[in-house]
Scaffold this motif. Structure first.
Motif, PDB file in Angstrom:
ATOM      1  N   LEU A 279       0.816  -1.202   0.000  1.00 33.29           N
ATOM      2  CA  LEU A 279       0.000   0.000   0.000  1.00 33.29           C
ATOM      3  C   LEU A 279       0.856   1.261   0.000  1.00 33.29           C
ATOM      4  N   ARG A 280       1.883   1.283   0.834  1.00 31.81           N
ATOM      5  CA  ARG A 280       2.696   2.500   0.900  1.00 31.81           C
ATOM      6  C   ARG A 280       3.512   2.690  -0.381  1.00 31.81           C
ATOM      7  N   SER A 281       3.790   1.610  -1.095  1.00 35.54           N
ATOM      8  CA  SER A 281       4.453   1.748  -2.395  1.00 35.54           C
ATOM      9  C   SER A 281       3.477   2.258  -3.455  1.00 35.54           C
ATOM     10  N   LEU A 282       2.250   1.728  -3.437  1.00 40.30           N
ATOM     11  CA  LEU A 282       1.245   2.178  -4.389  1.00 40.30           C
ATOM     12  C   LEU A 282       0.875   3.640  -4.169  1.00 40.30           C
ATOM     13  N   TYR A 283       0.809   4.053  -2.895  1.00 42.65           N
ATOM     14  CA  TYR A 283       0.380   5.406  -2.568  1.00 42.65           C
ATOM     15  C   TYR A 283       1.521   6.412  -2.648  1.00 42.65           C
ATOM     16  N   GLY A 284       2.765   5.937  -2.797  1.00 40.84           N
ATOM     17  CA  GLY A 284       3.896   6.846  -2.920  1.00 40.84           C
ATOM     18  C   GLY A 284       4.420   7.379  -1.613  1.00 40.84           C
ATOM     19  N   THR A 285       4.065   6.763  -0.480  1.00 43.81           N
ATOM     20  CA  THR A 285       4.556   7.237   0.820  1.00 43.81           C
ATOM     21  C   THR A 285       5.845   6.537   1.249  1.00 43.81           C
ATOM     22  N   ALA A 286       6.189   5.426   0.594  1.00 41.49           N
ATOM     23  CA  ALA A 286       7.432   4.729   0.926  1.00 41.49           C
ATOM     24  C   ALA A 286       8.604   5.436   0.250  1.00 41.49           C
ATOM     25  N   PRO A 287       9.625   5.856   1.011  1.00 39.61           N
ATOM     26  CA  PRO A 287      10.767   6.540   0.392  1.00 39.61           C
ATOM     27  C   PRO A 287      11.643   5.571  -0.384  1.00 39.61           C
ATOM     28  N   VAL A 288      12.465   6.124  -1.250  1.00 46.64           N
ATOM     29  CA  VAL A 288      13.411   5.345  -2.053  1.00 46.64           C
ATOM     30  C   VAL A 288      14.820   5.695  -1.586  1.00 46.64           C
ATOM     31  N   THR A 289      15.583   4.682  -1.195  1.00 45.71           N
ATOM     32  CA  THR A 289      16.943   4.881  -0.683  1.00 45.71           C
ATOM     33  C   THR A 289      17.955   4.438  -1.727  1.00 45.71           C
ATOM     34  N   ARG A 290      18.916   5.306  -2.009  1.00 45.19           N
ATOM     35  CA  ARG A 290      20.027   4.973  -2.909  1.00 45.19           C
ATOM     36  C   ARG A 290      21.310   5.065  -2.086  1.00 45.19           C
ATOM     37  N   ARG A 291      21.888   3.881  -1.819  1.00 47.35           N
ATOM     38  CA  ARG A 291      23.070   3.804  -0.964  1.00 47.35           C
ATOM     39  C   ARG A 291      24.220   3.168  -1.741  1.00 47.35           C
ATOM     40  N   SER A 292      25.364   3.823  -1.727  1.00 49.68           N
ATOM     41  CA  SER A 292      26.556   3.295  -2.378  1.00 49.68           C
ATOM     42  C   SER A 292      27.776   3.834  -1.645  1.00 49.68           C
ATOM     43  N   GLY A 293      28.525   2.920  -1.020  1.00 52.14           N
ATOM     44  CA  GLY A 293      29.688   3.359  -0.257  1.00 52.14           C
ATOM     45  C   GLY A 293      29.278   4.243   0.911  1.00 52.14           C
ATOM     46  N   LYS A 294      29.842   5.450   0.982  1.00 54.99           N
ATOM     47  CA  LYS A 294      29.497   6.384   2.040  1.00 54.99           C
ATOM     48  C   LYS A 294      28.332   7.297   1.665  1.00 54.99           C
ATOM     49  N   SER A 295      27.838   7.148   0.468  1.00 47.19           N
ATOM     50  CA  SER A 295      26.740   7.996   0.006  1.00 47.19           C
ATOM     51  C   SER A 295      25.401   7.328   0.289  1.00 47.19           C
ATOM     52  N   CYS A 296      24.474   8.089   0.845  1.00 47.06           N
ATOM     53  CA  CYS A 296      23.127   7.591   1.125  1.00 47.06           C
ATOM     54  C   CYS A 296      22.142   8.717   0.839  1.00 47.06           C
ATOM     55  N   ILE A 297      21.310   8.527  -0.163  1.00 48.76           N
ATOM     56  CA  ILE A 297      20.346   9.544  -0.570  1.00 48.76           C
ATOM     57  C   ILE A 297      18.952   8.932  -0.476  1.00 48.76           C
ATOM     58  N   VAL A 298      18.049   9.620   0.209  1.00 49.04           N
ATOM     59  CA  VAL A 298      16.660   9.185   0.357  1.00 49.04           C
ATOM     60  C   VAL A 298      15.779  10.178  -0.390  1.00 49.04           C
ATOM     61  N   THR A 299      15.019   9.695  -1.344  1.00 52.92           N
ATOM     62  CA  THR A 299      14.163  10.544  -2.157  1.00 52.92           C
ATOM     63  C   THR A 299      12.728  10.043  -2.107  1.00 52.92           C
ATOM     64  N   ARG A 300      11.825  10.856  -2.636  1.00 52.35           N
ATOM     65  CA  ARG A 300      10.418  10.464  -2.704  1.00 52.35           C
ATOM     66  C   ARG A 300      10.214   9.424  -3.792  1.00 52.35           C
ATOM     67  N   ARG A 301       9.184   8.614  -3.634  1.00 52.32           N
ATOM     68  CA  ARG A 301       8.876   7.563  -4.598  1.00 52.32           C
ATOM     69  C   ARG A 301       8.020   8.137  -5.719  1.00 52.32           C
ATOM     70  N   ARG A 302       8.500   8.007  -6.934  1.00 53.89           N
ATOM     71  CA  ARG A 302       7.750   8.466  -8.096  1.00 53.89           C
ATOM     72  C   ARG A 302       7.051   7.316  -8.830  1.00 53.89           C
TER      73      ARG A 302
END
Length: 377
Positions: A279-302
């Motif tokens: 449900l939270r994926s369908l509704y767009g409330t689940a964030p998207v995490t992009r993690r690589s090495g020391k970089s961690c970026i959390v963005t909204r789900r499109r």
């Protein structure tokens, strides 16, 4: 196609598994009605599966068919199994989408009306929304500044009384319409009024259809909330899952006609499974995490359902106004520096978890639950 499938496979419909990209349409409906097992997958995921078999970028229908069949055999959990929707849910989905289309059409026509009034009659724009019926009647009574100067209070009062407008009286409306008029070139007023008359005719039709769509949504939501008669003739509340779900979801703070209809129409499978993560994926409330090495970026789900995303945005905005816990959560997130939309997504994410818990337990939303729990602690 179905006859060919049965002849080529030599099996029964229940033994055949079909993978397809689109989750709706006549082909899907025909397969489901005949008892085939139908699975849907996002085209983006299929494109990734295609890289297993070729890295050259080649693509054709035969290759896609093989990729779909083989990936369904090896990675069936990544597919979404489709099922035949209840007739009420199908009807509700259509009326919900009709309601949204009519609202878009009304906004489009109102914008056209506004553009024409800006040309010669901006005084009328200060009185209210142009898509309301009383504004349309008011323009027909005073289509130009010259006619507004000669209009009587009685004529304006009749328009206001007919539509039960109490925020203005006739004297206030006339004082606004009789403000100094713009100086325009000859023929401008005549050309603009022709455009406005045509737009008003279409606006009236859209308003009537929209009122009918809202009545249909109310009727279907009420029907989904009714108990179902058991085999012995007795009414058993919640005997069918969707009927109980409509009543439970309607009790949540911030859920109104449009939000309830959109939730039931666009995510019936996830609601029936009580799948919070789906449900939270369908509704767009689940964030998207992009993690690589020391970089961690959390963005909204499109990658979500657009209609559900818009519905829950309004759901969160209303819940913040009427639910103390949602309001406190929203204010805390804003104090930490999050934006308005980001805070509303977190509010809705919490409400989705509450909704899934309520659906699992079969209970309605209780505003005093948090206070009672705090007092017991």
């Amino acid at each position: 196609m179905i006859a060919w499938l049965l002849k080529a496979s030599g099996g029964e419909p229940g033994e055949i598994h079909v993978a397809i990209e689109t989750p709706h349409g006549p082909i899907v409906e025909a397969l489901l009605e005949r008892g085939f097992n139908v699975y849907s997958i996002n085209p983006k995921q299929l494109d990734r599966f295609r890289d297993r078999f070729t890295v050259s970028g080649a693509k054709d229908d035969s290759l896609d068919s093989y990729v779909l069949a083989d990936s369904l055999r090896t990675d069936m959990p990544l597919y979404r199994k489709l099922s035949v929707a209840e007739p009420l849910i199908v009807e509700l989905r259509e009326w919900s989408r009709i309601d949204e289309e009519l609202k878009v059409e009304r906004i489009r026509l109102a914008n056209r009306l506004r553009d024409q009034l800006w040309r010669y009659y901006p005084q009328m724009l200060e009185l209210g929304e142009l898509d309301e019926d009383w504004m349309l009647d008011l323009w027909e009574a005073t289509p130009t500044p010259q006619k507004a100067a000669r209009a009587s209070k009685a004529a304006i009062a009749r328009v206001l009384k007919k539509h039960r407008i109490r925020c203005f009286d006739a004297a206030q409306v006339l004082s606004e319409l009789r403000k100094p008029a713009l100086s325009v070139a000859q023929g401008t007023i005549g050309a603009a009024t022709v455009h406005i008359r045509m737009a008003i005719e279409r606006l009236r039709v859209v308003n009537r259809q929209l009122a009918d769509a809202e009545l249909q949504l109310d009727r279907l939501c009420k029907k989904l909330a009714e108990p179902v008669a058991a085999d012995d003739g007795e009414n058993v509340p919640g005997q069918r899952q969707e009927h109980r779900d409509a009543t439970i979801l309607d009790s949540l703070p911030g859920v109104g006609r449009v939000v309830l209809a959109t939730m039931l129409a666009e995510s019936p499978d996830a609601l029936q499974r009580r799948d919070y993560h789906a449900l939270r994926s369908l509704y767009g409330t689940a964030p998207v995490t992009r993690r690589s090495g020391k970089s961690c970026i959390v963005t909204r789900r499109r990658a979500c359902n657009r209609r559900l995303r818009n519905a829950v945005f309004n759901w969160g905005a209303v819940a913040v106004q009427h639910d103390p816990i949602s309001k406190a959560k929203y204010q805390a997130l804003r104090a930490r520096g999050h934006g308005h939309a980001r805070a509303l997504r977190s509010v809705v994410d919490r409400l989705l978890y509450v909704a899934c818990t309520m659906l699992e337990n079969g209970t309605l939303f209780d505003h005093s639950f948090a206070e009672a729990k705090k007092a017991a602690a």
